[in-house]
Structures are given as structure tokens and as C-alpha cells.
Design a protein around this motif. Sequence first.
Motif, mmCIF file in Angstrom:
data_model
loop_
_atom_site.group_PDB
_atom_site.id
_atom_site.type_symbol
_atom_site.label_atom_id
_atom_site.label_comp_id
_atom_site.label_asym_id
_atom_site.label_seq_id
_atom_site.Cartn_x
_atom_site.Cartn_y
_atom_site.Cartn_z
ATOM 1 N N ALA A 1 8.991 14.873 21.386
ATOM 2 C CA ALA A 1 10.477 13.706 21.172
ATOM 3 C C ALA A 1 11.375 14.455 20.309
ATOM 4 C CB ALA A 1 9.631 12.664 20.699
ATOM 5 N N SER A 2 11.069 15.329 19.762
ATOM 6 C CA SER A 2 11.932 16.089 18.689
ATOM 7 C C SER A 2 12.969 16.863 19.242
ATOM 8 C CB SER A 2 11.254 16.499 17.540
ATOM 9 O OG SER A 2 10.573 18.166 17.877
ATOM 10 N N GLY A 3 12.491 17.628 20.411
ATOM 11 C CA GLY A 3 13.450 18.682 20.935
ATOM 12 C C GLY A 3 13.070 20.121 20.306
ATOM 13 N N ALA A 4 12.244 20.011 19.237
ATOM 14 C CA ALA A 4 12.285 21.285 18.572
ATOM 15 C C ALA A 4 11.510 22.355 19.240
ATOM 16 C CB ALA A 4 11.299 20.951 17.240
ATOM 17 N N LEU A 5 11.651 23.610 18.887
ATOM 18 C CA LEU A 5 10.671 24.697 19.729
ATOM 19 C C LEU A 5 9.298 24.857 19.049
ATOM 20 C CD1 LEU A 5 13.469 27.621 20.246
ATOM 21 C CD2 LEU A 5 12.254 25.985 22.080
ATOM 22 N N ALA A 6 9.471 24.663 17.670
ATOM 23 C CA ALA A 6 8.247 24.556 16.940
ATOM 24 C C ALA A 6 7.875 23.215 16.036
ATOM 25 C CB ALA A 6 8.119 25.817 16.240
ATOM 26 N N THR A 7 6.834 22.935 15.947
ATOM 27 C CA THR A 7 6.463 21.678 15.031
ATOM 28 C C THR A 7 5.274 22.055 13.976
ATOM 29 O OG1 THR A 7 7.290 19.812 16.355
ATOM 30 C CG2 THR A 7 5.876 19.472 14.503
ATOM 31 N N MET A 8 5.441 21.954 12.762
ATOM 32 C CA MET A 8 4.526 22.505 11.852
ATOM 33 C C MET A 8 4.007 21.282 11.151
ATOM 34 S SD MET A 8 6.563 25.466 9.561
ATOM 35 C CE MET A 8 5.052 26.201 8.778
ATOM 36 N N VAL A 9 2.569 21.232 11.489
ATOM 37 C CA VAL A 9 1.855 19.855 10.981
ATOM 38 C C VAL A 9 1.720 19.914 9.459
ATOM 39 C CG1 VAL A 9 -0.137 18.477 11.341
ATOM 40 C CG2 VAL A 9 0.765 19.631 13.306
ATOM 41 N N LEU A 10 2.168 19.133 8.885
ATOM 42 C CA LEU A 10 2.188 19.090 7.257
ATOM 43 C C LEU A 10 1.178 17.850 6.706
ATOM 44 C CD1 LEU A 10 6.013 19.762 7.018
ATOM 45 C CD2 LEU A 10 4.246 21.611 7.182
ATOM 46 N N THR A 11 0.835 18.253 5.464
ATOM 47 C CA THR A 11 0.390 17.014 4.725
ATOM 48 C C THR A 11 0.566 17.255 3.174
ATOM 49 O OG1 THR A 11 -1.805 15.732 4.540
ATOM 50 C CG2 THR A 11 -1.901 18.101 4.121
ATOM 51 N N ARG A 12 0.191 16.271 2.407
ATOM 52 C CA ARG A 12 0.555 16.289 0.941
ATOM 53 C C ARG A 12 -0.244 17.379 0.589
ATOM 54 N NH1 ARG A 12 3.203 12.148 -0.984
ATOM 55 N NH2 ARG A 12 3.313 10.452 0.233
ATOM 56 N N MET A 13 0.250 18.109 -0.793
ATOM 57 C CA MET A 13 -0.241 19.293 -1.363
ATOM 58 C C MET A 13 -1.411 18.875 -1.859
ATOM 59 S SD MET A 13 0.067 22.640 -1.480
ATOM 60 C CE MET A 13 2.135 22.842 -1.338
ATOM 61 N N PRO A 14 -2.578 19.659 -1.502
ATOM 62 C CA PRO A 14 -3.959 19.160 -2.145
ATOM 63 C C PRO A 14 -3.972 19.499 -3.805
ATOM 64 C CG PRO A 14 -4.333 20.771 -0.429
ATOM 65 C CD PRO A 14 -2.925 20.542 -0.593
ATOM 66 N N GLU A 15 -4.496 18.429 -4.607
ATOM 67 C CA GLU A 15 -4.265 18.432 -5.872
ATOM 68 C C GLU A 15 -4.916 19.651 -6.492
ATOM 69 O OE1 GLU A 15 -5.788 15.689 -9.619
ATOM 70 O OE2 GLU A 15 -5.899 15.027 -7.575
ATOM 71 N N GLY A 16 -3.835 20.411 -7.273
ATOM 72 C CA GLY A 16 -4.597 21.644 -7.967
ATOM 73 C C GLY A 16 -4.371 22.807 -7.292
ATOM 74 N N ALA A 17 -3.915 22.700 -6.063
ATOM 75 C CA ALA A 17 -3.972 23.903 -4.999
ATOM 76 C C ALA A 17 -2.603 24.648 -5.404
ATOM 77 C CB ALA A 17 -3.824 23.403 -3.500
ATOM 78 N N GLY A 18 -2.864 26.148 -5.041
ATOM 79 C CA GLY A 18 -1.752 27.207 -5.134
ATOM 80 C C GLY A 18 -1.088 27.538 -3.813
ATOM 81 N N TYR A 19 -1.060 26.550 -2.798
ATOM 82 C CA TYR A 19 -0.676 27.129 -1.458
ATOM 83 C C TYR A 19 0.945 27.096 -1.637
ATOM 84 C CZ TYR A 19 -5.340 25.718 0.136
ATOM 85 O OH TYR A 19 -6.689 25.379 0.283
ATOM 86 N N ALA A 20 1.518 27.974 -0.772
ATOM 87 C CA ALA A 20 2.951 28.204 -0.886
ATOM 88 C C ALA A 20 3.549 26.753 0.002
ATOM 89 C CB ALA A 20 3.369 29.161 -0.302
ATOM 90 N N ALA A 21 4.549 26.218 -0.336
ATOM 91 C CA ALA A 21 5.021 25.019 0.194
ATOM 92 C C ALA A 21 5.892 25.366 1.397
ATOM 93 C CB ALA A 21 5.801 24.251 -0.790
ATOM 94 N N VAL A 22 6.013 24.410 2.507
ATOM 95 C CA VAL A 22 6.914 24.292 3.372
ATOM 96 C C VAL A 22 7.794 22.995 2.996
ATOM 97 C CG1 VAL A 22 7.109 23.655 5.863
ATOM 98 C CG2 VAL A 22 5.400 25.186 5.089
#
Length: 346
Positions: free
Chosen positions: A128-149
Motif C-alpha cells: 500500500a505504501s509504494g515503497a521499494l523496501a519496508t523495515m519491520v520495526l518495534t519498540r526498543m527492548p528495555e536495556g538493549a543496546g541495538y542501533a536504532a532505525v
Amino acid sequence: MEPVVGMVLCAGLGTRLRPLTARLPKPAVPVCGLPLVRYALALLAGAGARRAAVNAHHLPDAMAAAARASAAALGLELAVSREPVIAGTGGALREARALLGGAAAVVVVNGDVLFDVDLAAAVRAHQASGALATMVLTRMPEGAGYAAVETDGAGAVRRIAGRFGPGGEGLAPWHFTGVHVLSPELLARVPAAPFELDVNRHVYPPLMAAGLVRGHVVTGAWDDLGTPARYLAANEDVLSGRFPLGRFHGASPFAGHEPFGHPGVWLGPGAHVDPGAALHAPALIGPGARVEAGATVGPSAVVGAGARVGAGARVAHAVVWEGTHVRPGEELLRAVAAGEERVAAG
């Protein structure tokens, strides 16, 4: 044209899970008796995929065998893209491009996590978005050190890991789950060099300024099995029912098992529990396994197919891999037994 074709990324080295991954690639390690890759393939099948590809680099024969057996159990057609030199996430798409054609969307999932996600809804949002790529995202896990999108107010991805993309003000940070939904045209945007490519760093940034990479935010259980502690926790989550399995049709670790003694204890076909042994829920005893007199199994214990728990041994908050012998009197607590290896949660 098929609606969806799947790709499961399975080429990683699994370094944080060593020495277990010296025996099996991480996507092939057992989670409550089933290879981890089977859960990923079951998600794809539930989203309408009839075929999928996996890439393989570390212990490629073992990875291919686990994936093929899992796909066959789900009725999926499977292709294996072997990478003698590891190609990264973007390079994996390039190397497998010939295997991924003929579908309206390509859904890419990581083979080394458990994720309860509605992939069909993600595909609909992408289209529906017309994008070439969609990244599936969620809330940052508590205390996690993952890089953000980071996304803007319209849902377009504007920055990845703090430095890739055009950026902007007022962006919302999210955790990237490892799931991509791609239009077929995106595969043509993957460059031939360098050979090892990261799709987030090398492919997406030139597209982000035009709004062609979007985020789709979801909620749902997400388990990273990266370390022995996280691996044990994921097994406990599935065993206890904390991790929901409703979307994983064809990937129930309890299928073919019978309740044994009291709720929460499951016994596989051909398994034997001596009347003098004690089992505490939750516990799963695999097909052909044996629990000998005086042994205690559980709570939160998985004993794999053909494994043996010796007389007087104790197994709790632990996983015993297929064919492994827990010695008489041995205590296996918050640890994994795989052959002669004993790996503590640490």
C-alpha cells in the motif's frame, strides 16, 4: 505471479553462541526439539509463501539439511544459496536473486531469532505504501543496546544506526526486528561490489531521501538467541507458553507428544520415564529419550530425541540436545548439554 517468496538469512557464524555453533549453525539449533529455522519457515508459509530460499555459509551441509527437512515438513519448496565467502545481508539477496523471482513481494527474515509477527499484514502495508523496501520495526527492548532505525512522522525511514541516510529533526527511534519486505525492483538495486554488502548501509541509504524505504511498526514477542543465556530463555519461553505459537502452523514442538503425569509435561513417541524418576512442569521429553530411576527433570527442561538422563541426574532450566547422555548423578542447571559439551548460561 505468486504473492510472496521468502528468504531466511542463515549464513552467520553464531560466534556468541559458541561452542554450540561449532556443532550446528545457529538457525539449526534446536528450540524445544525443532530447528530454529523451522519457526521462520512456518511464519513465511503462514504469510502465503509456497517457496523460500535460505543462504548457508557456516557448516553449510548441516544448515541445508535442517532447512530442507523443515521446509518438507511444512510443504514448502526450498532452495539453498551457498556462500563460500560470506556475502552479508545485501550480498545474500544478490547471490540468491535468481531464486527469488516471480513473486510480488520478497519477505526476508533472520534465521536466528524467534519473532511472533503478522507477516501478511506487513506485506499489505508495504504494497500500500509504494515503497521499494519496508523495515519491520518495534519498540526498543528495555536495556538493549541495538542501533536504532529512525522514522519521520509519515513513516519513512530517515536514518539507520545514527549515520546512514539523510536524517532530519524530530525522528522516532525504533528497534529493527530483522524482517524486510521488498518489492522485486529492490533486488536490481543491489550493487555487484563490494561482494560483502549490508543492505541497511549500502543499499537503503540512497533510496531513503525519496521515501522509498519505510517502517512498519508492530508489537509481538521477539527472542534473540544470540548467547547461551538467551538461547535457554527462548526455550523456556516456548516451553512455558510465554512465547505464543499461534502463527507458527506446522512448527509446534508438542505435536505428536502426549501429556505425561500432570499438565505441562510432554512425552514424545517411544520415550521412557522410569517410575522412580521425577518430572516437574514445564518439561518436554523428546521421542525415544530415556529418563532413568532417581533422575529429576524440570522445571523448564527440554530433553531431546534419543537423549538419556542417567540415574540420579538432575536437569532443570536446561536443554539436552538430541542423542546426548547426561551422566548418572550429574547436575545440569541453567546449562545446555550437547554431546560432551556443557555450556552454562553464564
